[in-house]
Design a protein around this motif. Structure first.
Motif, short mmCIF file in Angstrom:
data_model
loop_
_atom_site.label_atom_id
_atom_site.label_comp_id
_atom_site.label_asym_id
_atom_site.label_seq_id
_atom_site.Cartn_x
_atom_site.Cartn_y
_atom_site.Cartn_z
N UNK A 1 -8.97 41.24 59.20
CA UNK A 1 -8.34 39.99 58.78
C UNK A 1 -7.70 40.19 57.41
N UNK A 2 -6.39 40.04 57.34
CA UNK A 2 -5.66 40.28 56.10
C UNK A 2 -5.06 38.99 55.56
N UNK A 3 -5.25 38.78 54.28
CA UNK A 3 -4.63 37.67 53.56
C UNK A 3 -4.20 38.18 52.18
N UNK A 4 -3.47 37.36 51.46
CA UNK A 4 -3.14 37.66 50.07
C UNK A 4 -2.46 39.00 49.86
N UNK A 5 -2.92 39.73 48.86
CA UNK A 5 -2.28 40.99 48.46
C UNK A 5 -2.44 42.08 49.51
N UNK A 6 -3.55 42.09 50.23
CA UNK A 6 -3.72 43.12 51.26
C UNK A 6 -2.74 42.91 52.41
N UNK A 7 -2.50 41.67 52.74
CA UNK A 7 -1.51 41.36 53.77
C UNK A 7 -0.12 41.76 53.31
N UNK A 8 0.19 41.43 52.08
CA UNK A 8 1.51 41.75 51.52
C UNK A 8 1.74 43.26 51.46
N UNK A 9 0.72 44.00 51.05
CA UNK A 9 0.86 45.46 50.91
C UNK A 9 1.12 46.12 52.25
N UNK A 10 0.36 45.75 53.27
CA UNK A 10 0.57 46.33 54.59
C UNK A 10 1.94 45.96 55.13
N UNK A 11 2.32 44.70 54.99
CA UNK A 11 3.61 44.24 55.49
C UNK A 11 4.76 45.01 54.84
N UNK A 12 4.70 45.17 53.54
CA UNK A 12 5.77 45.86 52.82
C UNK A 12 5.91 47.31 53.26
N UNK A 13 4.78 48.00 53.45
CA UNK A 13 4.83 49.40 53.86
C UNK A 13 5.44 49.55 55.24
N UNK A 14 5.01 48.72 56.17
CA UNK A 14 5.52 48.85 57.54
C UNK A 14 6.98 48.44 57.62
N UNK A 15 7.35 47.35 56.94
CA UNK A 15 8.74 46.91 56.98
C UNK A 15 9.66 47.97 56.38
N UNK A 16 9.23 48.60 55.29
CA UNK A 16 10.03 49.66 54.67
C UNK A 16 10.21 50.83 55.63
N UNK A 17 9.15 51.18 56.35
CA UNK A 17 9.23 52.28 57.32
C UNK A 17 10.17 51.93 58.46
N UNK A 18 10.12 50.69 58.89
CA UNK A 18 10.97 50.25 60.00
C UNK A 18 12.45 50.25 59.60
N UNK A 19 12.75 49.83 58.39
CA UNK A 19 14.13 49.70 57.95
C UNK A 19 14.77 51.03 57.54
N UNK A 20 13.97 52.09 57.43
CA UNK A 20 14.47 53.43 57.10
C UNK A 20 14.59 54.21 58.41
N UNK A 21 15.82 54.47 58.90
CA UNK A 21 15.98 55.11 60.21
C UNK A 21 15.23 56.43 60.35
N UNK A 22 15.27 57.26 59.32
CA UNK A 22 14.60 58.56 59.40
C UNK A 22 13.08 58.38 59.45
N UNK A 23 12.58 57.48 58.62
CA UNK A 23 11.14 57.22 58.61
C UNK A 23 10.70 56.59 59.93
#
Length: 240
Positions: A65-87
Motif C-alpha cells: 500500500x503506497x501513499x505520500x512520498x513513496x507513492x510519488x517516488x514509484x510513480x515518477x520512476x516508472x513514468x520516466x522509464x515509460x516516456x524514455x523510448x530506449x529505457x
C-alpha cells in the motif's frame, strides 16, 4: 423446511441491494480527487477482502500500500522509464496478460473501450503524443492518493492466480462499499523490475498488477465512461 420471518426477508433484501449496488457501481476510474484515505479505512477494506476464497485456504496475496512520498517516488520512476523510448524497450512483462493472437469478439471489445475513452478525451487516432500522455497517467495511478501493488509467491500456480483474481475483485467491492473507487492496472507489470527495486521485493515475489484507489473526480470527463456488458443470454447456458 425452514421458514423466514418478514424481518428476515427484509434483511436479506437489504443485503441483496447493497451487494448488487457495490458490484454494479464498480468502474475503472481514471481521475481522482486528492482526498486522503485514512489508514484504518484501508486496513478495514483489506481485512474484508481477505475473506475471498482460495484453494485449501492458501491466501496467496501480498499487498503493498503506497501513499505520500513513496507513492510519488514509484510513480515518477516508472513514468520516466515509460516516456524514455530506449529505457522502455528494456522492460517487459513477466507473464502474458493478453493473448498473443486476438480474435473476435475480444479484439472488438478491446478496441471499442479504447476508442470510447479516447473519444471522451478528444484524442484522435493520429494523435500519438496525447495517447502516450494518457497511457502514462497509469503510472501515476491516475493521481489517486493510494496506489496498491499486488504480488504473489513464484511457487504458486494457475489455481492461485484464479484465487488472486477473486481477492482483487473483493478489494474493489469493499472499496465501493466505503464510497471509494478503484482502477485495476495490468500496465504496471511491464515495469516489474522498477517496482522490485523500489519496494525491495524478495526474489520469490512476482508482481501481479497495480491498482489506483481513492475518490473519483466527478468533473473528469473520462469518469463518465460506462463500458458495455454482454447480457446473460450472451455468455450463459442453462441445462435442465
Amino acid at each position: 423446511m425452514t421458514s423466514t420471518t418478514p424481518q428476515d426477508r427484509s434483511v436479506n433484501a437489504a443485503h441483496t441491494t447493497a451487494v448488487d449496488a457495490a458490484l454494479s457501481s464498480r468502474r475503472s476510474i481514471r481521475a481522482y480527487l486528492p482526498t486522503p484515505v485514512p489508514r484504518e479505512t484501508l486496513e478495514a477494506l483489506l481485512a474484508v477482502a481477505a475473506r475471498a476464497p482460495s484453494g485449501t485456504n492458501t491466501q496467496p496475496w501480498q499487498v503493498h500500500v503506497l501513499t505520500g512520498e513513496r507513492l510519488k517516488a514509484l510513480s515518477q520512476r516508472i513514468e520516466a522509464a515509460y516516456l524514455d523510448p530506449a529505457e522502455r524497450a528494456s522492460h517487459s512483462e513477466e507473464y502474458a496478460y493478453y493473448p498473443t493472437e486476438w480474435r473476435s469478439p475480444y479484439i472488438d471489445r478491446r478496441r471499442k473501450v479504447g476508442w470510447d475513452l479516447y473519444s471522451l478525451l478528444g484524442i484522435t487516432k493520429d494523435d500519438k503524443a496525447r495517447m502516450q500522455a494518457q497511457h502514462a497517467r497509469n503510472y501515476r495511478f491516475f493521481d489517486a492518493p493510494v496506489g496498491l501493488i499486488f504480488t504473489i509467491d513464484r511457487v504458486m500456480q494457475q489455481g492461485s492466480w484464479l484465487d488472486y483474481g477473486m481477492f482483487v475483485q473483493s478489494v474493489m467491492i469493499a472499496a465501493r462499499a466505503r464510497g471509494l473507487d478503484t482502477c485495476p492496472q495490468a500496465a504496471f507489470t511491464q515495469f516489474h523490475r522498477v517496482i522490485e527495486e523500489e519496494l525491495s521485493l524478495p526474489a520469490e515475489q512476482m508482481v501481479v498488477c497495480g491498482m489506483a484507489l481513492g475518490r473519483a473526480d466527478p468533473a473528469a470527463i473520462e469518469n463518465s465512461l460506462h463500458t458495455e456488458r454482454e447480457p446473460v443470454s450472451g455468455f450463459a447456458r442453462f441445462w435442465d
